[in-house]
Design a protein around this motif. Structure first.
Motif, PDB file in Angstrom:
ATOM      1  N   ARG A 213     -26.035 -11.727 -40.844  1.00  0.00           N
ATOM      2  CA  ARG A 213     -25.269 -12.797 -40.206  1.00  0.00           C
ATOM      3  C   ARG A 213     -25.996 -13.383 -39.007  1.00  0.00           C
ATOM      4  O   ARG A 213     -26.125 -14.619 -38.887  1.00  0.00           O
ATOM      5  N   LEU A 214     -26.494 -12.531 -38.122  1.00  0.00           N
ATOM      6  CA  LEU A 214     -27.152 -13.025 -36.913  1.00  0.00           C
ATOM      7  C   LEU A 214     -28.452 -13.763 -37.236  1.00  0.00           C
ATOM      8  O   LEU A 214     -28.757 -14.793 -36.625  1.00  0.00           O
ATOM      9  N   HIS A 215     -29.208 -13.240 -38.186  1.00  0.00           N
ATOM     10  CA  HIS A 215     -30.455 -13.910 -38.543  1.00  0.00           C
ATOM     11  C   HIS A 215     -30.175 -15.273 -39.177  1.00  0.00           C
ATOM     12  O   HIS A 215     -30.800 -16.277 -38.810  1.00  0.00           O
ATOM     13  N   ASP A 280     -27.559 -13.384 -31.241  1.00  0.00           N
ATOM     14  CA  ASP A 280     -26.556 -14.401 -30.955  1.00  0.00           C
ATOM     15  C   ASP A 280     -27.076 -15.290 -29.825  1.00  0.00           C
ATOM     16  O   ASP A 280     -27.372 -14.800 -28.727  1.00  0.00           O
ATOM     17  N   GLU A 281     -27.145 -16.597 -30.087  1.00  0.00           N
ATOM     18  CA  GLU A 281     -27.682 -17.527 -29.080  1.00  0.00           C
ATOM     19  C   GLU A 281     -26.885 -17.485 -27.780  1.00  0.00           C
ATOM     20  O   GLU A 281     -27.422 -17.772 -26.708  1.00  0.00           O
ATOM     21  N   PRO A 288     -31.687 -10.280 -26.129  1.00  0.00           N
ATOM     22  CA  PRO A 288     -31.391  -9.053 -26.881  1.00  0.00           C
ATOM     23  C   PRO A 288     -32.488  -8.663 -27.860  1.00  0.00           C
ATOM     24  O   PRO A 288     -32.725  -7.464 -28.071  1.00  0.00           O
ATOM     25  N   SER A 289     -33.175  -9.646 -28.469  1.00  0.00           N
ATOM     26  CA  SER A 289     -34.249  -9.300 -29.405  1.00  0.00           C
ATOM     27  C   SER A 289     -35.382  -8.580 -28.692  1.00  0.00           C
ATOM     28  O   SER A 289     -35.935  -7.595 -29.204  1.00  0.00           O
ATOM     29  N   LEU A 290     -35.749  -9.063 -27.515  1.00  0.00           N
ATOM     30  CA  LEU A 290     -36.814  -8.415 -26.753  1.00  0.00           C
ATOM     31  C   LEU A 290     -36.384  -7.023 -26.302  1.00  0.00           C
ATOM     32  O   LEU A 290     -37.164  -6.060 -26.374  1.00  0.00           O
TER      33      LEU A 290
END
Length: 372
Positions: A213-215, A280-281, A288-290
């Motif tokens: 979903r997030l991707h 999530d933008e 959060p990805s980092l």
């Protein structure tokens, strides 16, 4: 005693070789070459019309190497041999202990020559140049050496973990990076953020739902994602059921129980590889990805791994974490024979397309996807 090789054409045969195949992938530290990743890809995401042609190499009856090829044929009848999961992941190559690559390459070449099947193109995609598989296969090919047709190269940053573990790695990053990471970790924690690694099949399935979903949400405005097709999602479900403990790591960043970021890592031997993630933008300010990649480094250090590969691509965020980089090469081997001139002729427009695709900037590709 010389090595022997046989070509396996039935997935059930590969399943019977799972233990020895996995041991070879662990010895080579190639996560995407392990059966837990490659077999679900074959079951769910292989190209239409693909035929299995895995080469099993043995020493006195014991499996010591696996080259899990599949064959596709284009409209010109060109038979291209590729490695399982190569279109879904990089680092797909034959696997064996590092000291046996030359003799294994000779056994693979002999098996292909003696198969009686057309081997028009042997395609290696995004394989480490320092592994030298293209060179080894060419040099040890029986008879006249195949033509070598380079297609492209790319870079894959990595984190080599020092003896001091996570703290020593972080101390080796720039002061600015350390300050930013610690500030974002504090902000995320103050907002109620936590990190969780799926530790059971049920947790993995739930985390996979958030991962997809997030991707997909992040790529929707960019024309969609080519990485997560329904077939690949089915493959990931199968990999979750197939992988053993400590081999597939799906991390989730959560705030009040809601997923705001995810990252998937795949491990074998002393390496783990980052495959893909999403976030999530609305939480972009906390990166959060980092933060999940940093958690991946921390976990790799805690479990005694030597290297975390950040995958192909030169995103600036990767180099803020990286301690080095590998060169990945895409190269075709074209064996000589009666069909060689015809293959060369037919390959010309195909090679041009691949070169153009590799050199097209991502922004242009996004515009083309939107237009489509």
């Amino acid at each position: 005693m010389a090595l022997s090789a046989e070509i396996l054409t039935d997935p059930a045969q590969l399943e019977r070789e799972r233990a020895g195949w996995d041991a070879a992938a662990v010895a080579a530290a190639r996560p995407y070459c392990a059966p837990a990743w490659a077999l679900p890809w074959w079951a769910s995401a292989r190209p239409a019309g693909a035929e299995l042609r895995a080469v099993a190499v043995r020493d006195a009856g014991e499996l010591v190497a696996m080259a899990p090829f599949y064959v596709t044929r284009d409209r010109f009848g060109i038979a291209t041999w590729r490695l399982l999961a190569d279109v879904t992941s990089s680092f797909a190559e034959p696997v064996t202990a590092p000291g046996r690559r030359a003799e294994v390459a000779a056994a693979i070449g002999a098996a292909l020559r003696d198969s009686g099947e057309a081997v028009d193109v042997l395609a290696l995609q995004d394989v480490p140049a320092d592994g030298a598989w293209a060179t080894l296969l060419r040099q040890n090919w029986p008879g006249r050496r195949p033509a070598l047709a380079p297609v492209s190269t790319t870079r894959a940053p990595y984190v080599d973990l020092p003896a001091g573990g996570y703290d020593a790695w972080l101390a080796g990053r720039s002061r600015n990076f350390r300050q930013q990471i610690r500030a974002r970790q504090r902000d995320f924690a103050k907002a109620g953020g936590t990190f969780r690694r799926a530790a059971s099949p049920a947790e993995y399935d739930a985390a996979l739902h958030d991962f997809v979903r997030l991707h997909m949400d992040r790529w929707q405005e960019r024309g969609g994602s080519a990485a997560l097709t329904p077939e690949v999602v089915a493959m990931l479900r199968g990999a979750g059921r197939s992988a053993g403990p400590g081999r597939l790591h799906l991390w989730t960043a959560e705030v009040d129980g809601a997923a705001v970021g995810t990252a998937l890592f795949v491990s074998a031997g002393d390496e783990t590889h980052y495959w893909l993630g999403g976030f999530d933008e609305a939480w972009a300010r906390c990166s959060p990805s980092l933060l999940l990649l940093v958690e991946g480094v921390r976990h790799a250090a805690q479990t005694g791994l030597r290297r975390l590969s950040l995958g192909p691509g030169t995103g600036s965020y990767k180099y803020r974490l990286a301690t080095g980089e590998q060169t990945l090469e895409t190269v075709d081997l074209l064996p000589h024979g009666l069909r060689f001139p015809y293959v060369r002729l037919c390959q010309s427009p195909y090679r041009f397309y691949r070169l153009a695709s590799r050199r097209t900037p991502p922004a242009v590709k996004q515009l083309l996807r939107r237009a489509a």
